[in-house]
Design a protein around this motif. Structure first.
Motif, PDB file in Angstrom:
ATOM      1  N   THR A 112      47.541  46.701  45.186  1.00  0.00           N
ATOM      2  CA  THR A 112      47.135  45.308  45.026  1.00  0.00           C
ATOM      3  C   THR A 112      45.611  45.182  45.021  1.00  0.00           C
ATOM      4  OG1 THR A 112      47.296  44.955  47.416  1.00  0.00           O
ATOM      5  CG2 THR A 112      49.212  44.366  46.078  1.00  0.00           C
ATOM      6  N   TYR A 113      45.131  44.275  44.204  1.00  0.00           N
ATOM      7  CA  TYR A 113      43.697  44.040  44.055  1.00  0.00           C
ATOM      8  C   TYR A 113      43.328  42.815  44.893  1.00  0.00           C
ATOM      9  CZ  TYR A 113      39.216  43.255  41.653  1.00  0.00           C
ATOM     10  OH  TYR A 113      37.895  43.095  41.345  1.00  0.00           O
ATOM     11  N   ASN A 114      42.567  43.042  45.970  1.00  0.00           N
ATOM     12  CA  ASN A 114      42.244  41.955  46.908  1.00  0.00           C
ATOM     13  C   ASN A 114      43.506  41.252  47.412  1.00  0.00           C
ATOM     14  OD1 ASN A 114      39.529  42.441  46.683  1.00  0.00           O
ATOM     15  ND2 ASN A 114      39.164  40.816  45.197  1.00  0.00           N
ATOM     16  N   LYS A 115      44.580  42.040  47.614  1.00  0.00           N
ATOM     17  CA  LYS A 115      45.857  41.542  48.113  1.00  0.00           C
ATOM     18  C   LYS A 115      46.499  40.532  47.157  1.00  0.00           C
ATOM     19  CE  LYS A 115      44.560  42.222  52.953  1.00  0.00           C
ATOM     20  NZ  LYS A 115      44.419  41.610  54.299  1.00  0.00           N
ATOM     21  N   GLU A 116      46.130  40.589  45.894  1.00  0.00           N
ATOM     22  CA  GLU A 116      46.678  39.686  44.897  1.00  0.00           C
ATOM     23  C   GLU A 116      47.253  40.475  43.722  1.00  0.00           C
ATOM     24  OE1 GLU A 116      43.387  37.175  43.849  1.00  0.00           O
ATOM     25  OE2 GLU A 116      43.853  35.720  45.423  1.00  0.00           O
ATOM     26  N   HIS A 117      48.089  39.794  42.931  1.00  0.00           N
ATOM     27  CA  HIS A 117      48.645  40.399  41.728  1.00  0.00           C
ATOM     28  C   HIS A 117      47.514  40.748  40.764  1.00  0.00           C
ATOM     29  CE1 HIS A 117      51.003  40.778  37.994  1.00  0.00           C
ATOM     30  NE2 HIS A 117      52.048  40.980  38.785  1.00  0.00           N
ATOM     31  N   TYR A 118      47.651  41.871  40.075  1.00  0.00           N
ATOM     32  CA  TYR A 118      46.558  42.345  39.226  1.00  0.00           C
ATOM     33  C   TYR A 118      46.221  41.363  38.107  1.00  0.00           C
ATOM     34  CZ  TYR A 118      49.504  43.717  35.230  1.00  0.00           C
ATOM     35  OH  TYR A 118      50.333  43.712  34.140  1.00  0.00           O
ATOM     36  N   GLN A 119      47.172  40.510  37.734  1.00  0.00           N
ATOM     37  CA  GLN A 119      46.917  39.591  36.624  1.00  0.00           C
ATOM     38  C   GLN A 119      46.044  38.400  37.018  1.00  0.00           C
ATOM     39  OE1 GLN A 119      50.401  38.327  34.463  1.00  0.00           O
ATOM     40  NE2 GLN A 119      51.226  40.386  34.270  1.00  0.00           N
ATOM     41  N   THR A 120      45.830  38.199  38.321  1.00  0.00           N
ATOM     42  CA  THR A 120      45.089  37.010  38.757  1.00  0.00           C
ATOM     43  C   THR A 120      43.631  37.012  38.303  1.00  0.00           C
ATOM     44  OG1 THR A 120      44.602  38.086  40.885  1.00  0.00           O
ATOM     45  CG2 THR A 120      46.560  36.660  40.783  1.00  0.00           C
ATOM     46  N   VAL A 121      43.089  38.190  37.970  1.00  0.00           N
ATOM     47  CA  VAL A 121      41.683  38.239  37.540  1.00  0.00           C
ATOM     48  C   VAL A 121      41.531  37.803  36.082  1.00  0.00           C
ATOM     49  CG1 VAL A 121      41.174  40.096  39.162  1.00  0.00           C
ATOM     50  CG2 VAL A 121      41.776  40.664  36.812  1.00  0.00           C
ATOM     51  N   PHE A 122      42.652  37.681  35.371  1.00  0.00           N
ATOM     52  CA  PHE A 122      42.597  37.261  33.973  1.00  0.00           C
ATOM     53  C   PHE A 122      42.936  35.774  33.897  1.00  0.00           C
ATOM     54  CE2 PHE A 122      43.715  41.760  34.094  1.00  0.00           C
ATOM     55  CZ  PHE A 122      42.728  42.306  33.286  1.00  0.00           C
ATOM     56  N   ARG A 123      41.938  34.968  33.617  1.00  0.00           N
ATOM     57  CA  ARG A 123      42.079  33.515  33.690  1.00  0.00           C
ATOM     58  C   ARG A 123      42.590  32.901  32.387  1.00  0.00           C
ATOM     59  NH1 ARG A 123      41.934  33.335  39.100  1.00  0.00           N
ATOM     60  NH2 ARG A 123      40.025  34.282  39.945  1.00  0.00           N
ATOM     61  N   ASP A 124      42.236  33.493  31.250  1.00  0.00           N
ATOM     62  CA  ASP A 124      42.592  32.842  29.981  1.00  0.00           C
ATOM     63  C   ASP A 124      44.049  33.099  29.619  1.00  0.00           C
ATOM     64  OD1 ASP A 124      42.328  35.205  27.537  1.00  0.00           O
ATOM     65  OD2 ASP A 124      41.434  35.610  29.501  1.00  0.00           O
ATOM     66  N   GLU A 125      44.645  32.138  28.957  1.00  0.00           N
ATOM     67  CA  GLU A 125      46.072  32.191  28.618  1.00  0.00           C
ATOM     68  C   GLU A 125      46.394  33.348  27.683  1.00  0.00           C
ATOM     69  OE1 GLU A 125      49.521  29.272  26.673  1.00  0.00           O
ATOM     70  OE2 GLU A 125      47.471  28.547  27.025  1.00  0.00           O
ATOM     71  N   GLY A 126      45.486  33.631  26.750  1.00  0.00           N
ATOM     72  CA  GLY A 126      45.742  34.707  25.797  1.00  0.00           C
ATOM     73  C   GLY A 126      45.901  36.057  26.467  1.00  0.00           C
ATOM     74  N   SER A 127      45.006  36.359  27.417  1.00  0.00           N
ATOM     75  CA  SER A 127      45.084  37.635  28.137  1.00  0.00           C
ATOM     76  C   SER A 127      46.360  37.717  28.959  1.00  0.00           C
ATOM     77  CB  SER A 127      43.863  37.804  29.045  1.00  0.00           C
ATOM     78  OG  SER A 127      42.676  37.882  28.289  1.00  0.00           O
ATOM     79  N   CYS A 128      46.691  36.618  29.641  1.00  0.00           N
ATOM     80  CA  CYS A 128      47.903  36.606  30.473  1.00  0.00           C
ATOM     81  C   CYS A 128      49.147  36.820  29.621  1.00  0.00           C
ATOM     82  CB  CYS A 128      48.001  35.287  31.230  1.00  0.00           C
ATOM     83  SG  CYS A 128      46.729  35.078  32.501  1.00  0.00           S
ATOM     84  N   ASN A 129      49.186  36.216  28.442  1.00  0.00           N
ATOM     85  CA  ASN A 129      50.341  36.369  27.556  1.00  0.00           C
ATOM     86  C   ASN A 129      50.470  37.806  27.062  1.00  0.00           C
ATOM     87  OD1 ASN A 129      51.056  33.690  27.795  1.00  0.00           O
ATOM     88  ND2 ASN A 129      49.943  33.050  25.956  1.00  0.00           N
ATOM     89  N   LEU A 130      49.330  38.433  26.743  1.00  0.00           N
ATOM     90  CA  LEU A 130      49.370  39.826  26.294  1.00  0.00           C
ATOM     91  C   LEU A 130      49.880  40.747  27.401  1.00  0.00           C
ATOM     92  CD1 LEU A 130      46.025  40.126  24.278  1.00  0.00           C
ATOM     93  CD2 LEU A 130      48.344  40.301  23.362  1.00  0.00           C
ATOM     94  N   LEU A 131      49.458  40.503  28.634  1.00  0.00           N
ATOM     95  CA  LEU A 131      49.914  41.323  29.760  1.00  0.00           C
ATOM     96  C   LEU A 131      51.402  41.140  30.008  1.00  0.00           C
ATOM     97  CD1 LEU A 131      46.887  40.817  32.169  1.00  0.00           C
ATOM     98  CD2 LEU A 131      47.571  42.962  31.104  1.00  0.00           C
ATOM     99  N   LYS A 132      51.858  39.885  29.947  1.00  0.00           N
ATOM    100  CA  LYS A 132      53.290  39.617  30.161  1.00  0.00           C
ATOM    101  C   LYS A 132      54.127  40.252  29.059  1.00  0.00           C
ATOM    102  CE  LYS A 132      52.542  35.298  32.683  1.00  0.00           C
ATOM    103  NZ  LYS A 132      52.632  33.810  32.627  1.00  0.00           N
ATOM    104  N   GLN A 133      53.626  40.187  27.834  1.00  0.00           N
ATOM    105  CA  GLN A 133      54.336  40.806  26.723  1.00  0.00           C
ATOM    106  C   GLN A 133      54.424  42.318  26.896  1.00  0.00           C
ATOM    107  OE1 GLN A 133      52.643  39.964  22.876  1.00  0.00           O
ATOM    108  NE2 GLN A 133      53.914  41.452  21.814  1.00  0.00           N
ATOM    109  N   SER A 134      53.329  42.927  27.330  1.00  0.00           N
ATOM    110  CA  SER A 134      53.313  44.383  27.522  1.00  0.00           C
ATOM    111  C   SER A 134      54.266  44.800  28.639  1.00  0.00           C
ATOM    112  CB  SER A 134      51.898  44.875  27.822  1.00  0.00           C
ATOM    113  OG  SER A 134      51.436  44.407  29.079  1.00  0.00           O
ATOM    114  N   GLU A 135      54.502  43.920  29.596  1.00  0.00           N
ATOM    115  CA  GLU A 135      55.433  44.227  30.688  1.00  0.00           C
ATOM    116  C   GLU A 135      56.888  44.041  30.261  1.00  0.00           C
ATOM    117  OE1 GLU A 135      52.870  43.235  34.737  1.00  0.00           O
ATOM    118  OE2 GLU A 135      54.213  41.699  33.921  1.00  0.00           O
ATOM    119  N   SER A 136      57.120  43.120  29.341  1.00  0.00           N
ATOM    120  CA  SER A 136      58.494  42.817  28.932  1.00  0.00           C
ATOM    121  C   SER A 136      59.022  43.798  27.885  1.00  0.00           C
ATOM    122  CB  SER A 136      58.572  41.387  28.385  1.00  0.00           C
ATOM    123  OG  SER A 136      57.765  41.247  27.218  1.00  0.00           O
ATOM    124  N   GLU A 137      58.130  44.390  27.102  1.00  0.00           N
ATOM    125  CA  GLU A 137      58.551  45.333  26.065  1.00  0.00           C
ATOM    126  C   GLU A 137      58.869  46.704  26.664  1.00  0.00           C
ATOM    127  OE1 GLU A 137      55.693  43.560  22.477  1.00  0.00           O
ATOM    128  OE2 GLU A 137      55.131  45.364  23.570  1.00  0.00           O
TER     129      GLU A 137
END
Length: 353
Positions: A112-137
């Motif tokens: 964990t990064y600062n005791k948080e989910h690794y995606q929390t450092v990515f604020r913009d919607e586009g980055s979050c969507n790409l990460l979620k897509q990479s996890e679902s595939e």
């Protein structure tokens, strides 16, 4: 640049170069994943897969060496512009996180990064969507697992590699126990028998399905039991024409893991040299956090490394039957087509007997 510091230019150029190569790695991984897609992989694509994975390996070798360029900068040189970097951090490299996900790094294995989910450092919607897509595939690990489960020779009604392998391991351990009993010195006998006993425990970790499942739940093992059997069979029979390229493929996957680990380690050493125990610019613990990522939990293909624990001497490797020998030859497709053609005599079954 945010400052007049001379070495800030080097710092920025180096990290931009990293991101450019990350983009190429993603392209290659995605292309390999696409070729592994589907119920059955076209083995005619294997040479192309090997070529692209080898390219990824070459890029990682370049990135590992690139750290040395940054190391020409001294800690004082870095301090001249470090304050201008905050709150940016190397952890915010979207492409590196995508590489991890596309290869198959699982959430349970992340620190964990600062005791948080690794995606929390990515604020913009586009980055979050790409990460979620990479996890679902399906990751490359998922696709490799399915491919290994289809390894010819695992079928219990045909060659039944697993039963033959288990019998060979038992015979090997019995032979070693017998050799130990022949020692006249009791201390030596006790030591050798102890080694054999520990070997039995090691092999039990792969033969005992419950132990395997427990390791998977804990995140200490990634591949299914059947996929492990397939990988082990490829390792043992790598000299057979059918398994030569698959063995090269598994070796390249380990190379990628090894080089990524070396890259992380070089990064950790450089950060310790530049910052000591100071916190990172992105709010992390800096060196302490990075050091925690240089571990087996971040090796996606760790199971392939550990297969060496289950290799046995060539004299104990089960002999291939004539049919299995043929299946692993370059003429396999011709033989199988003949066997499956209605009206042809089932000579394969007689040869198997």
């Amino acid at each position: 640049m945010a400052s007049d510091a001379h070495d800030e230019h080097l710092f920025i150029i180096t990290h931009q170069a990293y991101e450019l190569w990350f983009k190429q790695i993603i392209l290659e991984i995605d292309s390999v994943r696409s070729m592994f897609g589907g119920a059955n992989m076209d083995e005619a694509m294997m040479l192309r897969i090997l070529s692209r994975l080898n390219r990824v390996v070459c890029i990682w070798r370049l990135l590992v060496d690139q750290v040395m360029v940054l190391e020409t900068m001294t800690p004082l040189d870095f301090l001249d512009f470090r304050s201008h970097l905050s709150p940016a951090s190397g952890f915010q490299s979207l492409q590196f996180r995508l590489i991890e996900n596309k290869l198959g790094l699982r959430e349970v294995n992340r620190v964990t990064y600062n005791k948080e989910h690794y995606q929390t450092v990515f604020r913009d919607e586009g980055s979050c969507n790409l990460l979620k897509q990479s996890e679902s595939e399906d990751s490359l690990l998922d696709l490799i697992e399915k491919w290994l489960e289809r390894t010819p020779g695992l079928e219990p009604t045909q060659f039944n590699f697993w039963n033959k392998y288990r019998a060979s391991v038992n015979q090997m351990l019995l032979d070693e126990e017998q050799e130990a009993e022949d020692f006249s010195d009791e201390d030596t006998k006790k030591i050798v028998l102890g080694d054999v006993s520990r070997q039995r425990e090691v092999f039990d970790n792969i033969f005992n399905l419950q132990k395997h499942d427990n390791l998977v739940v804990r995140g200490d093992r990634k591949l299914s039991h059947k996929a492990l059997q397939g990988a082990l069979m490829i390792f043992l029979y790598r000299d057979e024409p059918r398994f030569n390229q698959p063995h090269q493929l598994l070796t390249l996957l380990m190379d990628i893991d090894s080089l990524m680990t070396k890259w992380r380690y070089n990064h950790v050493v450089m950060v310790q040299r530049m910052l000591g125990n100071k916190p990172g610019t992105g709010g992390s613990s800096g060196y302490q956090y990075l050091r925690s990522t240089v571990s087996d939990r971040y090796k996606v293909f760790l199971d392939l490394f550990n297969l060496s624990s289950y290799l046995i001497p060539r004299k104990y490797i089960p002999s291939l039957t004539p049919v299995m020998k043929r299946r692993l030859s370059i003429m396999e497709d011709v033989v199988i087509q003949y066997a499956e053609t209605p009206g042809n005599p089932s000579f394969l079954e007689h040869e198997e007997e």
